[in-house]
Design a protein around this motif. Structure first.
Motif, PDB file in Angstrom:
ATOM      1  N   GLY A  43      -2.355 -35.998 -31.313  1.00  0.00           N
ATOM      2  CA  GLY A  43      -3.764 -36.132 -31.274  1.00  0.00           C
ATOM      3  C   GLY A  43      -4.293 -37.587 -30.896  1.00  0.00           C
ATOM      4  O   GLY A  43      -4.451 -38.011 -31.959  1.00  0.00           O
ATOM      5  N   CYS A  90      -2.723 -39.936 -30.613  1.00  0.00           N
ATOM      6  CA  CYS A  90      -1.592 -41.065 -31.261  1.00  0.00           C
ATOM      7  C   CYS A  90      -1.204 -41.942 -30.165  1.00  0.00           C
ATOM      8  O   CYS A  90      -0.785 -41.684 -29.180  1.00  0.00           O
ATOM      9  N   LEU A 115       3.704 -36.251 -32.269  1.00  0.00           N
ATOM     10  CA  LEU A 115       3.884 -35.560 -30.708  1.00  0.00           C
ATOM     11  C   LEU A 115       2.824 -36.282 -29.728  1.00  0.00           C
ATOM     12  O   LEU A 115       1.594 -36.232 -30.197  1.00  0.00           O
ATOM     13  N   ILE A 116       3.444 -37.026 -29.036  1.00  0.00           N
ATOM     14  CA  ILE A 116       2.459 -37.946 -28.077  1.00  0.00           C
ATOM     15  C   ILE A 116       2.350 -37.560 -26.748  1.00  0.00           C
ATOM     16  O   ILE A 116       3.368 -37.267 -26.071  1.00  0.00           O
ATOM     17  N   GLY A 117       1.254 -37.151 -26.308  1.00  0.00           N
ATOM     18  CA  GLY A 117       0.828 -36.803 -25.049  1.00  0.00           C
ATOM     19  C   GLY A 117       0.646 -38.108 -23.948  1.00  0.00           C
ATOM     20  O   GLY A 117       1.641 -38.784 -23.480  1.00  0.00           O
TER      21      GLY A 117
HETATM   22  P1  PGA Z   1      -2.454 -36.796 -26.677  1.00  0.00           P
HETATM   23  O1  PGA Z   1      -1.712 -35.178 -26.589  1.00  0.00           O
HETATM   24  O2  PGA Z   1      -1.601 -37.656 -27.442  1.00  0.00           O
HETATM   25  O3  PGA Z   1      -2.727 -37.069 -25.162  1.00  0.00           O
HETATM   26  O4  PGA Z   1      -3.794 -36.577 -27.379  1.00  0.00           O
HETATM   27  C1  PGA Z   1      -1.021 -34.948 -27.800  1.00  0.00           C
HETATM   28  C2  PGA Z   1      -0.637 -33.421 -27.438  1.00  0.00           C
HETATM   29  O5  PGA Z   1      -1.140 -32.635 -26.886  1.00  0.00           O
HETATM   30  O6  PGA Z   1       0.593 -33.131 -27.801  1.00  0.00           O
END
Ligand code: PGA
Length: 254
Positions: free
Chosen positions: A216, A218, A236-238
């Motif tokens: 979230g 990150c 967990l990086i988006g």
């Molecule tokens: P974000 O997403 O790093 O773009 O906030 C994280 C995710 O949804 O796994």
């Protein structure tokens, strides 16, 4: 020893050439890092690029490949769906399950997710099980209950042996893609709570060795502070996983 993991969830982004450029950049960047053997990188591109990303990263012992979803059934008349066995057959090792976008836009509930978790494990893949509350739930002080229910119904259906092949990602929905990250204290508090739940159900040893990721917003700027928390074992990086240099900086943040 507890594994540290940085996983990049590319979501529905990148064309083939862009995906190839990104994985090449990450492979090169990761090869130059002086990081502990204990740090693992997972890349989760869209389905059409899984095999290319696997082929281009397979010589890097650090990098594994994840799918962003799969179906619970082994095979059959499920137009448009992908089975865990198909993923296993092209080199995929992990599958993200229960991401809040799947829960919100595709109506995936905990019972369906429990079936997917089992299908994934049956095919020798590891689920990265996502949990997290929406803003209204946190504002009501209900966030611990929500996460507990998601885990109990979706993941804790597993036995002690199975649970050790899973990873949890705590992703507060209000922090995903918003630029509003959870504070270091909020992340640590929820991660400690989750580890406590694992301990209650599976015992001290399994809980102590279990990897819990934060997700979230990150990014390259806040990863170090988030990862410094005792119970945060990576991310967990988006958005920040779509830029090789930012992603590499995050991998280098332990
Ligand atoms: P974000 O997403 O790093 O773009 O906030 C994280 C995710 O949804 O796994």
């Amino acid at each position: 020893m507890r594994k540290k993991i940085v996983a990049g969830n590319w979501k529905m982004n990148k064309t083939r050439n862009e995906a190839i450029a990104l994985v090449n950049g990450i492979v090169e960047g990761v090869s130059k890092l002086k990081i502990s053997e204990n740090v693992q990188v997972i890349l989760a591109p869209p389905f059409p690029f899984l095999e290319s990303v696997f082929q281009l990263s397979k010589n890097s012992s650090r990098i594994s490949v994840a799918a962003q979803n799969c179906h619970s059934e082994e095979k059959g008349a499920y137009t448009g769906e992908v089975a865990a066995s198909m993923l296993e057959s092209i080199g995929v090792s992990h599958v993200i399950l229960g991401h809040s976008e799947r829960r919100a836009y595709f109506n995936e509930d905990n019972n369906f997710l429990a079936k997917k978790v089992k299908a994934v494990l049956k095919n020798n893949l590891k689920p990265i099980f996502c949990c997290g509350e929406i803003l209204a739930e946190r504002e009501k002080g209900n966030h611990f209950n929500i996460v507990k229910t998601q885990l109990e119904e979706g993941l804790f259906v597993l036995n002690s042996e199975e649970i050790q092949n899973t990873i949890i990602a705590y992703e507060p929905v209000w922090a995903i893609g918003t630029g509003v990250t959870a504070s270091s204290e909020q992340a640590q508090e929820m991660h400690a709570f989750i580890r406590g739940l694992i301990k209650e159900k599976y015992g001290d040893n399994i809980a102590g060795n279990y990897t819990i990721l934060y997700g979230g917003s990150c990014n390259a700027k806040n990863a170090r502070e988030l990862f410094a928390n005792t119970d945060v074992d990576g991310g967990l990086i988006g958005g920040a996983s779509l830029i090789a240099n930012d992603f590499i900086t995050i991998v280098d943040s332990f």
